[in-house]
Design an enzyme around this catalytic site. Structure first.
Site, PDB file in Angstrom:
ATOM      1  N   ASP A  37       0.809  -1.227   0.000  1.00 56.03           N
ATOM      2  CA  ASP A  37       0.000   0.000   0.000  1.00 56.03           C
ATOM      3  C   ASP A  37       0.836   1.268   0.000  1.00 56.03           C
ATOM      4  O   ASP A  37       2.055   1.232  -0.144  1.00 56.03           O
ATOM      5  CB  ASP A  37      -1.107   0.042   1.057  1.00 56.03           C
ATOM      6  CG  ASP A  37      -0.920  -0.819   2.274  1.00 56.03           C
ATOM      7  OD1 ASP A  37      -1.844  -1.535   2.639  1.00 56.03           O
ATOM      8  OD2 ASP A  37       0.185  -0.760   2.848  1.00 56.03           O
ATOM      9  N   LYS A  59      -4.166   3.929  -1.817  1.00 54.09           N
ATOM     10  CA  LYS A  59      -4.899   5.069  -2.392  1.00 54.09           C
ATOM     11  C   LYS A  59      -4.100   5.651  -3.544  1.00 54.09           C
ATOM     12  O   LYS A  59      -2.893   5.854  -3.419  1.00 54.09           O
ATOM     13  CB  LYS A  59      -5.064   6.153  -1.321  1.00 54.09           C
ATOM     14  CG  LYS A  59      -6.386   6.094  -0.636  1.00 54.09           C
ATOM     15  CD  LYS A  59      -6.702   7.415   0.043  1.00 54.09           C
ATOM     16  CE  LYS A  59      -7.915   7.238   0.934  1.00 54.09           C
ATOM     17  NZ  LYS A  59      -7.676   7.584   2.312  1.00 54.09           N
ATOM     18  N   MET A 174      -4.168   7.623  12.289  1.00 54.92           N
ATOM     19  CA  MET A 174      -5.227   7.966  11.336  1.00 54.92           C
ATOM     20  C   MET A 174      -6.130   9.061  11.892  1.00 54.92           C
ATOM     21  O   MET A 174      -7.333   9.066  11.629  1.00 54.92           O
ATOM     22  CB  MET A 174      -6.084   6.714  11.015  1.00 54.92           C
ATOM     23  CG  MET A 174      -5.282   5.568  10.452  1.00 54.92           C
ATOM     24  SD  MET A 174      -6.306   4.153  10.036  1.00 54.92           S
ATOM     25  CE  MET A 174      -6.629   3.439  11.633  1.00 54.92           C
TER      26      MET A 174
HETATM   27  N1  SAH Z   1      -0.055  -0.756  10.771  1.00 50.35           N
HETATM   28  C1  SAH Z   1       0.432   0.578  10.856  1.00 50.35           C
HETATM   29  C2  SAH Z   1      -0.667   1.586  11.086  1.00 50.35           C
HETATM   30  C3  SAH Z   1      -1.654   1.648   9.958  1.00 50.35           C
HETATM   31  S1  SAH Z   1      -2.794   2.909  10.125  1.00 50.35           S
HETATM   32  C4  SAH Z   1       1.515   0.656  11.930  1.00 50.35           C
HETATM   33  O1  SAH Z   1       1.647  -0.266  12.729  1.00 50.35           O
HETATM   34  O2  SAH Z   1       2.257   1.640  11.946  1.00 50.35           O
HETATM   35  C5  SAH Z   1      -2.033   4.246   9.266  1.00 50.35           C
HETATM   36  C6  SAH Z   1      -1.657   5.324  10.230  1.00 50.35           C
HETATM   37  O3  SAH Z   1      -0.409   5.031  10.840  1.00 50.35           O
HETATM   38  C7  SAH Z   1      -1.462   6.687   9.626  1.00 50.35           C
HETATM   39  O4  SAH Z   1      -2.686   7.358   9.462  1.00 50.35           O
HETATM   40  C8  SAH Z   1      -0.602   7.360  10.657  1.00 50.35           C
HETATM   41  O5  SAH Z   1      -1.383   7.759  11.739  1.00 50.35           O
HETATM   42  C9  SAH Z   1       0.258   6.223  11.136  1.00 50.35           C
HETATM   43  N2  SAH Z   1       1.573   6.215  10.469  1.00 50.35           N
HETATM   44  C10 SAH Z   1       2.039   5.327   9.603  1.00 50.35           C
HETATM   45  N3  SAH Z   1       3.316   5.617   9.271  1.00 50.35           N
HETATM   46  C11 SAH Z   1       3.653   6.722   9.946  1.00 50.35           C
HETATM   47  C12 SAH Z   1       4.841   7.514  10.053  1.00 50.35           C
HETATM   48  N4  SAH Z   1       5.937   7.234   9.383  1.00 50.35           N
HETATM   49  N5  SAH Z   1       4.825   8.584  10.872  1.00 50.35           N
HETATM   50  C13 SAH Z   1       3.725   8.890  11.571  1.00 50.35           C
HETATM   51  N6  SAH Z   1       2.595   8.189  11.521  1.00 50.35           N
HETATM   52  C14 SAH Z   1       2.547   7.103  10.722  1.00 50.35           C
END
Ligand code: SAH
Length: 530
Positions: A37, A59, A174
């Site tokens: 993704d 997306k 998110m």
């Molecule tokens: N499975 C992922 C989370 C998925 S939901 C995990 O464990 O990290 C997606 C959300 O993760 C985004 O909307 C944001 O809030 C957060 N996210 C993912 N990568 C990020 C990053 N590098 N810095 C800050 N927030 C991040």
């Protein structure tokens, strides 16, 4: 399913390719197909062999996205045509992002799969911004929450009340679209506007950005900075640990509005932290010089009599967090003495839940302390002063009703007198003593002589009285020092003693006092640079 390949649900970590696990890297290198993704960095995909089929299911720039059903189907389809399929997901595959659903779908379709955990952004993005998600003395637990609720939804699935009363660090993923809503839900549920808060955008990536403020300011700061997704929202005192981890550095990368200003906090030490932290996150240097301290009056005859007659009161009124604290310790003391004979029996912490009287609090901090002690419904006036509380109580009370006012030995008698004048039986009972703390007298005088203090905050009349005594005739020391007050009663005390009040908090609350100091001192900066 016979003749099908195997699917690996692989966590790709928060962004920095260095944070891939060895297992993830090995699988990416051997994959025949990778289903990935939006948040997967191109460098990570570069580990794949040239003939690997890469299938994007995130997306697209026009914001159309693949439905979860389509992604599930794509995985099954891939397993039918490829031997080793890697489903590459940001962070950890099972931390939001619907990884569990994909696994369940594969299981149901009879497709062999394995999960490879990853480093979640919910923890790593904080670390990358020098915010330790737990820190001894600051947070001993953390909660990760989705901020992706539809704001139009009539009923929220998130129990904000529980969340606001959950100790430790709160992390929202998110949540950027709903940032304002998240902050206001938390504040309405009782968290102080001065609670430290931060947003970390693209954590662990080279273009990572951080915005640090408070619950009350974070939305505006994020808007000003134009911070966007992907970002995590952090709420809790660990945010202020950045100062410890970056000694000498400004707590906010973007400089605070109070940077370079020194503010003296005169609150009792055990109460000073929210004011201190709130000012610090704005960049101020804070000097704590308590001018008062407290001492419980658990064993006083008045307290014992009041607690003995507790069941006879229709209302119990609390005019401060301290009142709640010392009321609870008096209750505990009473329980302990009545259970002295029941050997070895653990004494439960006193709960206010079984109080038969109605309960009133002067403001949100007091209300929160009551809720934490198990109180059910707590009445609170719209403006957080004892005068407003009196006015509202009078609307609810009848002649002959009995009210217990839990207070300090220096409490004003206005509320009691007002109730009594209306035929109500009101007992104003001091549950704690408010004592002048003059240990740091020398330190305060020295700081004033050295001209290092820009502002002094007062959160009660007693502190003003003690301050005036301490300064004595040396009023010239206050040239260039601004005095800020929490509310009208404290301001009146300043004025009575011939001291000039530079600003008064709008609604007698700590967050408002912080805002007031900020406004006042920042205005000076503008004048100076004009
Ligand atoms: N499975 C992922 C989370 C998925 S939901 C995990 O464990 O990290 C997606 C959300 O993760 C985004 O909307 C944001 O809030 C957060 N996210 C993912 N990568 C990020 C990053 N590098 N810095 C800050 N927030 C991040």
């Amino acid at each position: 399913m016979a003749d099908c390949g195997k699917v690996f649900l692989v966590g790709a970590g928060p962004g920095d390719p260095g944070l891939l696990t060895l297992a993830a890297k090995r699988l990416i290198e051997t994959a025949d197909a990778i289903v990935y993704d939006r948040l997967i960095a191109p460098e990570i995909l570069d580990y794949a062999k040239p003939e690997c089929e890469k299938i994007f299911v995130g997306k697209t720039p026009d914001h159309s996205s693949h439905t979860q059903a389509a992604i599930n189907e794509a995985l099954v389809e891939c397993a039918r045509t490829h031997r080793c399929v890697v489903r590459l997901k940001g962070g950890d595959p099972y931390v939001f992002g619907r990884g569990g659903e994909e696994a369940a779908y594969l299981a149901q379709a009879g497709i062999e799969f394995e999960v490879v955990p990853g480093v979640t952004s919910a923890i790593a993005a904080l670390a990358a911004a020098d915010i330790p998600i737990t820190y001894r003395g600051y947070a001993s637990q953390f909660t990760v929450v989705t901020g992706h609720e539809d704001p139009e939804k009539a009923k929220t699935d998130i129990d904000w009340d529980v969340l606001a009363h959950t100790p430790g660090t709160l992390v929202f993923v998110m949540g950027m679209k709903n940032l304002g809503l998240i902050a206001s839900h938390l504040m309405s549920a009782g968290l102080e506007g001065s609670t430290p808060a931060a947003v970390v955008e693209r954590g662990t990536l080279p273009d990572q950005r951080e915005v640090v403020g408070t619950l009350g300011t974070i939305e505006e700061l994020v808007q000003t900075e134009g911070v966007k997704n992907p970002a995590v929202i952090v709420v809790g005192s660990v945010v202020s640990c950045r100062g410890l981890l970056r000694p000498g550095g400004s707590p906010s990368k973007h400089g605070g509005p109070l940077a370079g200003k020194t503010v003296c906090v005169t609150r009792a030490r055990e109460q000073a932290s929210s004011l201190r932290e709130g000012l610090e996150v704005l960049g101020a240097h804070v000097v704590e010089i308590p001018l008062i301290r407290f001492e419980g009056l658990e064993a006083s005859p008045e307290v014992i009599a009041a607690l003995d007659a507790l069941a006879s009161y229709d209302w119990v009124v609390f005019d401060s967090v301290n009142g709640v604290k010392y009321f609870l310790s008096a209750l505990a003391e009473l329980d302990a003495s009545s259970e002295e004979d029941s050997e070895g029996e653990a004494i439960a912490a006193p709960r206010l839940g079984n109080l038969s009287a109605s309960i009133a609090a002067v403001g949100p901090a007091t209300k929160k302390a009551l809720a934490e002690a198990g109180a059910g419904e707590v009445f609170m006036p719209e403006r957080y002063t004892t005068d407003d509380l009196l006015e509202e109580l009078l609307k609810r009370l009848h002649e002959g009703d009995r009210v217990l006012i839990v207070s300090s030995d220096k409490a004003r008698t206005a509320m009691r007198d007002g109730l009594v004048a209306h035929g109500i039986v009101a007992d104003l009972v001091p549950f704690y003593r408010n004592i002048a703390a003059l240990e740091d007298r020398e330190r305060l005088i020295a700081a004033l002589q050295e001209n290092t203090i820009d502002a002094i905050t007062f959160t009660c009349s007693s502190a003003v009285i003690n301050f005036a005594d301490l300064i004595g005739d040396a009023r010239h020391l206050l040239d260039g020092v601004e005095l800020y007050s929490i509310g009208p009663v404290t301001t009146a005390s300043l004025v009575e003693r011939g001291l000039v009040c530079a600003g008064e908090a709008e609604n007698a609350r700590i967050p408002d006092l912080i805002a007031c100091v900020r406004q006042g001192l920042a205005a000076h900066r503008e004048e100076a640079s004009a």
